[in-house]
Motif scaffolding. Structure first.
Motif, PDB file in Angstrom:
ATOM      1  N   VAL A 152       4.430  26.265 -11.224  1.00 13.13           N
ATOM      2  CA  VAL A 152       4.729  25.589  -9.965  1.00 13.13           C
ATOM      3  C   VAL A 152       4.297  26.522  -8.844  1.00 13.13           C
ATOM      4  CG1 VAL A 152       6.578  24.651  -8.522  1.00 13.13           C
ATOM      5  CG2 VAL A 152       6.659  24.368 -11.015  1.00 13.13           C
ATOM      6  N   VAL A 153       3.331  26.068  -8.064  1.00 11.44           N
ATOM      7  CA  VAL A 153       2.807  26.873  -6.966  1.00 11.44           C
ATOM      8  C   VAL A 153       3.529  26.440  -5.698  1.00 11.44           C
ATOM      9  CG1 VAL A 153       0.759  27.245  -5.543  1.00 11.44           C
ATOM     10  CG2 VAL A 153       0.549  27.209  -8.036  1.00 11.44           C
ATOM     11  N   GLY A 154       4.364  27.304  -5.171  1.00 13.19           N
ATOM     12  CA  GLY A 154       5.181  26.951  -4.006  1.00 13.19           C
ATOM     13  C   GLY A 154       4.580  27.493  -2.728  1.00 13.19           C
ATOM     14  N   LEU A 155       4.139  26.600  -1.850  1.00 15.26           N
ATOM     15  CA  LEU A 155       3.557  27.023  -0.567  1.00 15.26           C
ATOM     16  C   LEU A 155       4.691  27.237   0.429  1.00 15.26           C
ATOM     17  CD1 LEU A 155       0.578  24.505  -0.436  1.00 15.26           C
ATOM     18  CD2 LEU A 155       0.468  26.975  -0.870  1.00 15.26           C
ATOM     19  N   GLN A 193      13.301  28.617 -14.922  1.00 18.65           N
ATOM     20  CA  GLN A 193      12.428  28.469 -16.098  1.00 18.65           C
ATOM     21  C   GLN A 193      11.269  29.462 -16.072  1.00 18.65           C
ATOM     22  OE1 GLN A 193      11.274  24.326 -16.914  1.00 18.65           O
ATOM     23  NE2 GLN A 193      12.884  23.676 -15.534  1.00 18.65           N
ATOM     24  N   GLY A 194      11.249  30.317 -15.037  1.00 18.49           N
ATOM     25  CA  GLY A 194      10.178  31.310 -14.916  1.00 18.49           C
ATOM     26  C   GLY A 194       8.835  30.704 -14.543  1.00 18.49           C
ATOM     27  N   LEU A 195       8.861  29.494 -13.950  1.00 12.19           N
ATOM     28  CA  LEU A 195       7.593  28.809 -13.659  1.00 12.19           C
ATOM     29  C   LEU A 195       7.185  28.893 -12.192  1.00 12.19           C
ATOM     30  CD1 LEU A 195       8.086  25.506 -15.745  1.00 12.19           C
ATOM     31  CD2 LEU A 195       6.673  27.497 -16.316  1.00 12.19           C
ATOM     32  N   TYR A 196       8.122  29.278 -11.328  1.00 15.00           N
ATOM     33  CA  TYR A 196       7.843  29.226  -9.883  1.00 15.00           C
ATOM     34  C   TYR A 196       7.018  30.418  -9.413  1.00 15.00           C
ATOM     35  CZ  TYR A 196       8.562  28.357  -4.929  1.00 15.00           C
ATOM     36  OH  TYR A 196       8.357  28.101  -3.589  1.00 15.00           O
ATOM     37  N   ARG A 197       5.948  30.144  -8.679  1.00 12.27           N
ATOM     38  CA  ARG A 197       5.135  31.212  -8.094  1.00 12.27           C
ATOM     39  C   ARG A 197       5.082  30.988  -6.584  1.00 12.27           C
ATOM     40  NH1 ARG A 197       5.477  31.857 -12.753  1.00 12.27           N
ATOM     41  NH2 ARG A 197       3.956  32.481 -14.310  1.00 12.27           N
ATOM     42  N   ALA A 198       5.703  31.890  -5.825  1.00 17.31           N
ATOM     43  CA  ALA A 198       5.709  31.747  -4.367  1.00 17.31           C
ATOM     44  C   ALA A 198       4.365  32.172  -3.792  1.00 17.31           C
ATOM     45  CB  ALA A 198       6.817  32.609  -3.783  1.00 17.31           C
ATOM     46  N   ILE A 199       3.848  31.356  -2.892  1.00 16.38           N
ATOM     47  CA  ILE A 199       2.590  31.667  -2.211  1.00 16.38           C
ATOM     48  C   ILE A 199       2.845  31.664  -0.712  1.00 16.38           C
ATOM     49  CG2 ILE A 199       0.261  30.785  -1.679  1.00 16.38           C
ATOM     50  CD1 ILE A 199       0.355  31.606  -4.559  1.00 16.38           C
ATOM     51  N   TYR A 243      15.349  25.354  -9.753  1.00 22.35           N
ATOM     52  CA  TYR A 243      15.168  24.698 -11.058  1.00 22.35           C
ATOM     53  C   TYR A 243      13.983  25.333 -11.793  1.00 22.35           C
ATOM     54  CZ  TYR A 243      14.111  20.782 -14.294  1.00 22.35           C
ATOM     55  OH  TYR A 243      13.839  20.009 -15.398  1.00 22.35           O
ATOM     56  N   TYR A 244      12.887  25.515 -11.061  1.00 27.41           N
ATOM     57  CA  TYR A 244      11.684  26.065 -11.700  1.00 27.41           C
ATOM     58  C   TYR A 244      11.735  27.588 -11.799  1.00 27.41           C
ATOM     59  CZ  TYR A 244       9.458  21.484 -11.756  1.00 27.41           C
ATOM     60  OH  TYR A 244       9.147  20.178 -12.035  1.00 27.41           O
ATOM     61  N   GLN A 245      12.443  28.208 -10.857  1.00 26.96           N
ATOM     62  CA  GLN A 245      12.574  29.659 -10.920  1.00 26.96           C
ATOM     63  C   GLN A 245      13.326  30.067 -12.194  1.00 26.96           C
ATOM     64  OE1 GLN A 245      13.947  30.813  -7.069  1.00 26.96           O
ATOM     65  NE2 GLN A 245      12.188  32.164  -6.765  1.00 26.96           N
TER      66      GLN A 245
END
Ligand code: AMP
Length: 192
Positions: free
Chosen positions: A113-116, A165-171, A161-163
């Motif tokens: 999950v790419v979080g802008l 699961q280790g899926l969140y990537r902050a951009i 929720y995604y963090q």
């Protein structure tokens, strides 16, 4: 399969960055906002239902939205095989759970999950500018506030929720479009 959720508030640049991502990685793009706007333009029954919600800056109910997404995935099985950019979906925890189930049924899952991340004042300015340039009906001052409230109340909890699961990537979503894209590519290239 590379299934990427591009995540962020209205005006964070999801559509702009999705266009660049599909070109570079040849992924299939699903923008639920575009699907709804296309239905409105074509005067479908779904479009008539969606218009009321969109004009008020509210979310389309989860059940309806989930079935729309399942239809789009089924209708584009071949193109979706390489991977999908999910743009504007999920927007609630219920949608995220439904997406997990839908992808699991198809033998896959969310890769990242790419979080802008963009400050609020900048979001408002960008949305109002987009409204002027593109004439997008819901990009006006009255609707913006509601859309941002909806984002904070219903969509922002997905970050957690995604963090978990280790899926969140902050951009960092501020700066030149190409610089932001470079940050996203660095994340995508490091996947799998
Ligand atoms: P967007 O183009 O992604 O900013 O979406 C525009 C509008 O479409 C939103 O403000 C909602 O009213 C509706 N919409 C788009 N995607 C969804 C979704 N996943 N769930 C509920 N409503 C949505």
């Amino acid at each position: 399969m590379l299934n990427i959720v591009i995540f962020g508030a209205p005006g964070s640049g999801k559509g702009t960055q999705s266009d660049k991502l599909i070109e570079k990685y040849r992924l299939f793009h699903i923008s639920t906002g575009d699907v709804l706007r296309d239905n409105i333009k074509r005067g479908t029954e779904l479009g008539a239902i969606a218009k009321d919600y969109i004009d008020k800056g509210q979310l389309i109910p989860d059940d309806l939205m989930v079935s729309i997404l399942a239809d789009v995935l089924d209708a584009n099985r071949e193109q979706a095989r390489v991977g999908v950019i999910f743009d504007g979906f999920p927007r609630t925890i219920a949608q995220a759970q439904a997406l997990d189930a839908m992808l699991a049924e198809r033998g896959t899952g969310v890769t990242a999950v790419v979080g802008l991340e963009v400050p609020e004042e900048e979001l408002v300015q960008r949305i109002l500018l987009r409204g002027k340039l593109s004439g997008r009906a819901d990009d006006n001052l009255e609707t913006v506030k509601n859309r941002l409230d909806v984002y904070h109340n219903q969509t922002a909890p997905l970050r957690d929720y995604y963090q978990k699961q280790g899926l969140y990537r902050a951009i960092e979503g501020l700066g030149a479009i190409d610089d932001i894209f470079g940050r996203i590519c660095a994340v995508v290239d490091a996947l799998d």
